[in-house]
Structure formats: structure tokens, C-alpha cells
Design an enzyme around this catalytic site. Structure first.
Site, PDB file in Angstrom:
ATOM      1  N   LEU A 123       0.821  -1.216   0.000  1.00 41.67           N
ATOM      2  CA  LEU A 123       0.000   0.000   0.000  1.00 41.67           C
ATOM      3  C   LEU A 123       0.851   1.260   0.000  1.00 41.67           C
ATOM      4  CD1 LEU A 123      -2.692  -1.001   2.663  1.00 41.67           C
ATOM      5  CD2 LEU A 123      -2.971  -0.947   0.184  1.00 41.67           C
ATOM      6  N   GLY A 124       2.044   1.209   0.579  1.00 42.46           N
ATOM      7  CA  GLY A 124       2.909   2.377   0.645  1.00 42.46           C
ATOM      8  C   GLY A 124       4.204   2.030   1.334  1.00 42.46           C
ATOM      9  N   PHE A 151       9.260   5.175   7.296  1.00 42.42           N
ATOM     10  CA  PHE A 151       8.548   4.551   8.405  1.00 42.42           C
ATOM     11  C   PHE A 151       8.424   3.050   8.258  1.00 42.42           C
ATOM     12  CE2 PHE A 151       5.593   5.771   5.104  1.00 42.42           C
ATOM     13  CZ  PHE A 151       4.861   4.627   4.909  1.00 42.42           C
ATOM     14  N   GLY A 152       8.726   2.510   7.083  1.00 52.37           N
ATOM     15  CA  GLY A 152       8.541   1.089   6.840  1.00 52.37           C
ATOM     16  C   GLY A 152       7.655   0.867   5.633  1.00 52.37           C
ATOM     17  N   ARG A 153       7.176  -0.345   5.491  1.00 46.43           N
ATOM     18  CA  ARG A 153       6.317  -0.697   4.356  1.00 46.43           C
ATOM     19  C   ARG A 153       4.976  -1.194   4.891  1.00 46.43           C
ATOM     20  NH1 ARG A 153       9.461  -1.615  -0.353  1.00 46.43           N
ATOM     21  NH2 ARG A 153       8.264  -3.409  -1.079  1.00 46.43           N
ATOM     22  N   VAL A 154       3.898  -0.819   4.215  1.00 49.17           N
ATOM     23  CA  VAL A 154       2.552  -1.182   4.650  1.00 49.17           C
ATOM     24  C   VAL A 154       1.903  -2.044   3.569  1.00 49.17           C
ATOM     25  CG1 VAL A 154       0.298  -0.339   5.379  1.00 49.17           C
ATOM     26  CG2 VAL A 154       2.344   0.974   5.932  1.00 49.17           C
ATOM     27  N   GLY A 210       8.162   3.969   2.848  1.00 49.62           N
ATOM     28  CA  GLY A 210       8.911   5.188   3.162  1.00 49.62           C
ATOM     29  C   GLY A 210       9.834   4.903   4.315  1.00 49.62           C
ATOM     30  N   ASP A 241       2.218  12.885  15.628  1.00 52.18           N
ATOM     31  CA  ASP A 241       2.479  12.901  14.188  1.00 52.18           C
ATOM     32  C   ASP A 241       1.193  13.159  13.408  1.00 52.18           C
ATOM     33  OD1 ASP A 241       4.269  12.896  12.119  1.00 52.18           O
ATOM     34  OD2 ASP A 241       4.318  10.726  11.871  1.00 52.18           O
ATOM     35  N   LYS A 261       1.859  -3.096   8.898  1.00 46.07           N
ATOM     36  CA  LYS A 261       3.042  -2.247   8.776  1.00 46.07           C
ATOM     37  C   LYS A 261       4.251  -2.993   9.329  1.00 46.07           C
ATOM     38  CE  LYS A 261       2.746   2.081   9.687  1.00 46.07           C
ATOM     39  NZ  LYS A 261       2.597   3.380  10.394  1.00 46.07           N
TER      40      LYS A 261
END
Length: 659
Positions: A347-348, A352-355, A350, A466, A370
Site C-alpha cells: 500500500l505504501g 517509516f517502513g512498508r505497509v 517510506g 504525528d 506495517k
């Protein structure tokens, strides 16, 4: 003569009507062959169970007695009792509940599911013209209706904001002690609803199935229902689901005007479906000879494959995690849910990690998984404890954190799946449809409601740390839900938050964070101010300029306000299709929330009052708001920090000092 005939006929009709109203009575010991009016997903199963919802998301179901009940111009006394059960795929989650109701019409097509229980909608909730009386069995906390918790019984009059409510349970006849009940315990329970027209008193009583009706009611409320109910009304049940698979059942029902409702014959009620696995059939133990070399070879191969499989799905599990069992997912289930974390489920990604999108193998619940790296074990116990605590948050404008899994150097967080993705895609991605002003304003108010719940209405104070458009996800109805609690901090009401690492995203970070290191509700308010300006203007809080300088959105808005040209900073895609007063109020509120001095910012409760129009926004002067955010950020020492960490939403390295 003719006049006498008409008079006699009129008298006869009145007598018949009065007689019908006095004798309205029915009993259903199960619903096999019952003549009920059903709509939406409600249906009667082959064994006689009335199933109001059918294990689907965001759906509603209704069941009516087919004929109207004549309550009379001055509402007659009535009594009803029914047996119900709520079966959810989780033991500690449900959605959303059941209501017994009396309505002037069988057409509830405009009603909404989820927290509206299939009875009302956002436009007519609270209208006196509804003429609706209901008793709700509510299993989700909805702050907009001022619910007391996520497991309560309420008396509703023309509104889902209950006139009287109390925790689900009953008073024991022998000791008078209150006994708690879980409405979604998967067990059948019985409810009695009684109205005394002489005393204008409503009593509601709840009890486990098979237990005699408690002497003391759970709820008593004095209200003249003649001001609510019409002469001719329909009686029935309504139910709705949200984002959790839940089935709502009615097993039996009786009703009577001017008298006690007939007893339900519990022995004739249909059986509920099984909710535990069936016992395995016993297989005779077979003793195989161990002398065979072939058997030894097969055994060795089997052990090798078994150990290889165990290693593939190996997890990190320590003794202290046993208490968090219900919130821990197996890596095997998450691996299967995401098809092995394949790229086509991504899904996305960055810093922050991968989802990944996934579908849990047993429950078929859609989730977002995540994957985040964590190398340091120091502070992990506290971190997981906070993850589990956040998993108990219940609010329609928060993405539900369902649980976690640890494997080797990875932490996997499991969230509700939001089909429409993140808000920032709708603000900046040209391929996404444009959000109109009403949709944007609804999202702003929704996120504000979620933050108010985090700051003031939950059992602890939760600082999100955040808040930004990319962390606001949109459900199937484009409701804004605040997600990504990976950086959140918790502390008790009335205590002082601890100093921690500065984490967040540039443009949303309050200036005082670099000096004090303390995240507070007011630092979330600062980020929410930047978020409001971002949603109205479709501009990021900090953007690079043509000559390498940073362009600060709040400074731009302030300059347009001083020049009387606020309309020029509004997202051009909106054209003129917006309410000028609302847009100006949101822009001014965004600047107020973004004030560099914490004491000048409003609380989230005040923000909600401004957004809902309950309190007018205070008059702001240009002198009061005249500040340069870029200068303030430089003064507070953010420059070196920003150069090192342009976006710190990845910061799980802060485990040693909190998240």
C-alpha cells in the site's frame, strides 16, 4: 336518520380502534414462519433465528411487526420483552449494536449504519419530528453521542444521544449488587422494556438468559411518550455493523399494550450457531514399528521439513508478552494474509517502513500490516505495553490498531484497512478525485473529534505526535480517521509528560519541542493547526522555494489575512463552491492553533466548540498573530534538527526513551 347512521358508524369505528389498541399482543418463540417485514440484510434462518446483520461491514438490518400498533392519542401503557445475542469475530470488539424501537414508518432507507444503528442519520439525529423511541444495546463508544462506554444500555428519544444510559448488567435480587454483563459475550440475554402511561415512567431491565426478571430495573426514566409517539406506530428492531464482522440475533419476542408482555418459552427458542471449534473425532492410536529403516528415513525428512517451516514463521516471544496474548498476531497468519508480503499487496513505503494490505485467513477481515525494523531490545516491553493500550482505543475517527507481532528484527503492527487510503493523496495526487468543501470540513471535524478523545475522553492522555494529512486515512464513506500511532505517547491524567526524543514531521512540530523535549496535547494542537491549513489550501506546511528558502504556509495565510485576500490562498480546485464563513473560520483557527506560544493555543475541546459553531471564534488581531514561523523555528533550534531529520516519522530508534 342518515346523521344517526353516520354517528353510529363513527362510534363503532372508535370502539373497534379502541379494542384493537387494548388487545395488541403477540408472541414469537422463534421466528419460523413468522410474518415480519424485513429489509436490508435482515433475514430469518432456517432454524427460526432472526438475524439482523449478516457478517458484513457498514450494513444495517430491520425487522418490523407487519401491522401498526394503535397506541392512542394519549399513548397507552405497553410492555415488551425479547431475547438477543451478539456474536463478533473478536471477544473484545464488536459493532455496533441492536435497538428495539417504535417508529411512525417502516421506511428507514435514509438511516445510516455504524453508530447510527440504522435508525437515524447525521441530518435528522435529534429532530423532534422523528417521533422515534428506542432502547439501544450499544457496543461501540461514540463520543459525538456522549456515550458512557462501549458496553451500555440507553433510552433514546428522537436521537442517538441517550436520554438515560447505564453500563450493561443487572441488580441481583438477593444482594442488590450490580452484576456486569458483556453485550457481545456471544451469549443470549433477555431485555424487558415497560412504559406506564399513568406514571409516565420507562423501565428497562436486562438479565442473562434463563434468569428470572430482576426486581430492580437497570434503567428508569420519567418521560411522557405521548409527546413522542403518534396514534399509529410500528414496533421492531434495528441493528448495524461497522468495521468488525458481527452478527446480531433476536431469538424470541413478545409485546402487549396495557399489560405485561407474555412470557417467552425459552425451551422453544432456536439455537445460536457454534462459536467454538467442534471437538475432533477420536482416532485410535496407531503404534508403528520403529525397526524399519524406511520409517526412520521418513521421520528424519518430516522433522527436517517441520523445522524448516518453523524457522520460516519463527517469531520473537518473551515471557512478559504472555499477558498480551489476545493482541498478538502470529507471523504465519500475517504472512498468509499478505500473500507472503508480495509487492502487489504493497500500500505504501517510506522511512517509516512498508505497509501491506492483507486479509486474515480465518476471520476474512481486511487489515493493513506495517513492517518496521527494531534492532534495539531496550524499552521494547514498555513499547509493546503501549501498543496494546492503544489497541483499546475506540473512536469512529481513529484507525483501529488491532495488535502486533514480533519476528527477528521486525515489528509488525496490524491496523484496520481503510479502502480510500490517505488524505494527502486526495490533496496532491491529480489522479484522485477532488474533495469538495463539505467533505474536507467533515474530515477536519472528524480528526478534531478523534484528538479530543485522545487528549481528554480516554482513560489516559494519548499524545499522537504525528498529526498530518498522510496519517489521516479515509474509510469507505470518506470519513477522516487518524492513524499511525507508532510515535504516540501515553501518560495518566493529571501527571506531567516525560521528556523524550523529538519526533514528528517538519512543519507540524511545535517550536517548544526543541527546547523542552516534552510532547503535550498542545503540541498536537499545533500540528492540527498546520493540518487544517493544509486541507483548506492543499499546500504542505513547509515547501521549498525557488531560491532554496523554505516557504511557511502559516506565514502565507497570515499575510493574506492582513491583506484581506484569504480567498486567494484557498485551494483553487474548490473554485467558489465553498462556504466563505466556514473557510475563513477554519483558516483563522488554523493560525490560532499554530501560534508559537503554547499558552495562546486553544485546547481540542475548544477547537471542537469552534468547529461545531457552539462557540464563536475569538476576535484575532494581526498584531496578536504577527509572527514569522520560519524565524521562530530557527530561534528554537530546529534548523540543525531539520537538516538531520527531514521527516522523523521512522523514529523507532527512540525505544530507549519512549516513542
Amino acid at each position: 336518520m342518515l346523521a344517526n347512521s353516520f354517528a353510529a358508524a363513527f362510534l363503532l369505528l372508535n370502539i373497534i380502534s379502541f379494542s384493537a389498541s387494548q388487545q395488541a399482543e403477540f408472541t414469537f418463540n422463534g421466528f419460523t414462519g413468522a410474518n415480519l417485514t424485513l429489509d436490508d440484510v435482515a433475514y430469518i434462518e432456517s432454524n427460526g433465528l432472526l438475524r439482523l446483520t449478516n457478517d458484513t461491514f457498514q450494513m444495517k438490518g430491520h425487522a418490523f411487526h407487519p401491522s401498526p400498533i394503535h397506541f392512542g392519542s394519549t399513548t397507552s401503557s405497553f410492555s415488551t420483552t425479547f431475547v438477543f445475542a451478539i456474536i463478533s469475530e473478536y471477544l473484545d470488539l464488536s459493532g455496533h449494536g441492536i435497538a428495539f424501537f417504535i417508529s411512525p414508518s417502516k421506511n428507514l432507507s435514509s438511516a445510516l449504519p455504524s453508530q447510527y444503528l440504522g435508525l437515524l442519520n447525521i441530518q435528522n439525529n435529534g429532530n423532534l419530528t422523528n417521533h422515534i423511541f428506542a432502547v439501544e444495546l450499544d457496543t461501540i463508544y461514540s463520543s459525538e453521542f456522549q456515550d458512557i462506554n462501549d458496553n451500555h444500555v440507553g433510552i433514546d428519544i428522537n436521537s442517538l444521544k441517550s436520554s438515560r444510559s447505564y453500563f450493561a448488567g443487572y441488580y441481583a435480587d438477593d444482594s442488590g449488587a450490580f452484576q456486569n454483563l458483556s453485550l457481545y459475550s456471544r451469549k443470549a440475554m433477555q431485555v424487558w422494556v415497560e412504559y406506564d402511561s399513568q406514571e409516565t415512567q420507562i423501565n428497562v431491565t436486562l438479565s442473562p438468559i434463563g434468569k428470572s426478571k430482576p426486581i430492580k430495573p437497570l434503567l428508569s426514566y420519567t418521560y411522557n411518550l405521548s409527546t413522542v409517539l403518534n396514534d399509529s406506530m410500528y414496533v421492531g428492531f434495528s441493528s448495524s455493523t461497522g468495521s468488525v464482522h458481527t452478527s446480531h440475533y433476536i431469538l424470541g419476542w413478545s409485546f402487549k399494550l396495557n399489560g405485561a408482555a407474555p412470557s417467552i418459552d425459552l425451551s422453544k427458542l432456536p439455537k445460536l450457531p457454534r462459536t467454538t471449534p467442534k471437538d475432533r473425532s477420536k482416532v485410535l492410536d496407531i503404534v508403528l514399528p520403529l525397526a524399519s529403516a524406511a520409517f526412520v528415513l521418513i521421520l528424519v525428512v518430516f522433522i527436517f521439513l517441520y523445522m524448516k517451516r518453523r524457522f520460516k514463521y519463527a517469531e520473537l516471544l518473551e515471557d512478559w508478552e504472555v499477558e498480551f496474548g489476545p493482541h498478538r498476531f502470529t507471523y504465519k497468519d500475517l504472512y498468509r494474509a499478505t500473500n507472503g508480503f508480495k509487492e502487489n499487496e504493497l500500500l505504501g513505503s517510506g522511512g517509516f517502513g512498508r505497509v501491506y494490505r492483507g486479509v486474515l485467513p480465518v476471520s476474512k477481515l481486511e487489515v493493513a500490516v506495517k513492517r518496521v525494523s527494531h534492532e534495539s531490545r531496550q524499552g521494547m516491553k514498555q513499547f509493546i505495553a503501549e501498543v496494546v493500550s492503544i489497541g483499546r482505543l475506540r473512536h469512529r475517527n481513529l484507525v483501529q490498531l488491532l495488535g502486533y507481532c514480533r519476528r527477528k528484527g521486525e515489528l509488525l503492527l496490524v491496523y484496520d484497512y481503510m479502502p480510500n487510503g490517505s488524505l494527502d493523496k486526495y490533496l496532491y495526487d491529480q489522479e484522485k478525485p477532488m474533495l469538495n468543501w463539505n467533505q474536507r470540513f467533515k474530515i477536519i471535524k472528524g480528526v478534531a473529534s478523534g484528538l479530543l478523545y485522545l487528549h481528554e475522553d480516554w482513560e489516559q492522555v494519548v499524545i499522537h505526535r504525528d498529526v498530518k494529512a498522510s496519517n489521516v486515512l479515509l474509510d469507505c464513506e470518506l470519513n477522516g480517521r487518524l492513524g499511525d500511532f507508532g510515535l504516540a505517547r501515553l501518560y495518566d491524567h493529571g501527571t506531567d509528560p516525560q521528556t523524550t526524543h523529538v519526533v514528528g514531521t517538519m512543519g507540524y512540530l511545535a517550536p517548544e519541542l526543541a527546547r523542552t523535549g516534552k510532547a503535550t496535547p498542545l503540541t498536537d494542537v499545533f500540528a492540527f493547526g498546520a493540518f487544517m491549513l493544509e486541507v483548506v489550501c492543499s499546500k504542505r506546511p513547509v515547501e521549498p522555494g525557488a531560491r532554496g528558502e523554505r516557504i511557511i504556509l502559516v506565514d502565507q495565510v497570515l499575510e493574506h489575512w492582513k491583506n484581506g485576500t484569504l480567498d486567494e490562498i484557498v485551494d483553487a480546485k474548490l473554485g467558489e463552491c465553498y462556504t466563505v464563513e466556514e473557510v475563513e473560520m477554519v483558516l483563522k483557527l488554523g493560525m490560532l492553533c499554530s501560534h508559537p506560544l503554547p499558552g495562546a493555543r486553544p485546547s481540542m475541546r475548544q477547537v471542537m466548540q469552534y468547529l461545531e459553531g457552539d462557540t464563536p471564534l475569538p476576535e484575532l488581531s494581526a498584531a496578536y498573530m504577527n509572527f514569522s514561523m520560519l524565524a521562530m523555528l530557527q530561534t528554537e533550534g530546529f534548523d540543525s534538527y531539520v537538516m538531520s531529520y527531514p521527516s522523523t516519522m521512522t523514529s523507532f530508534s527512540g525505544l530507549s526513551g519512549g516513542r
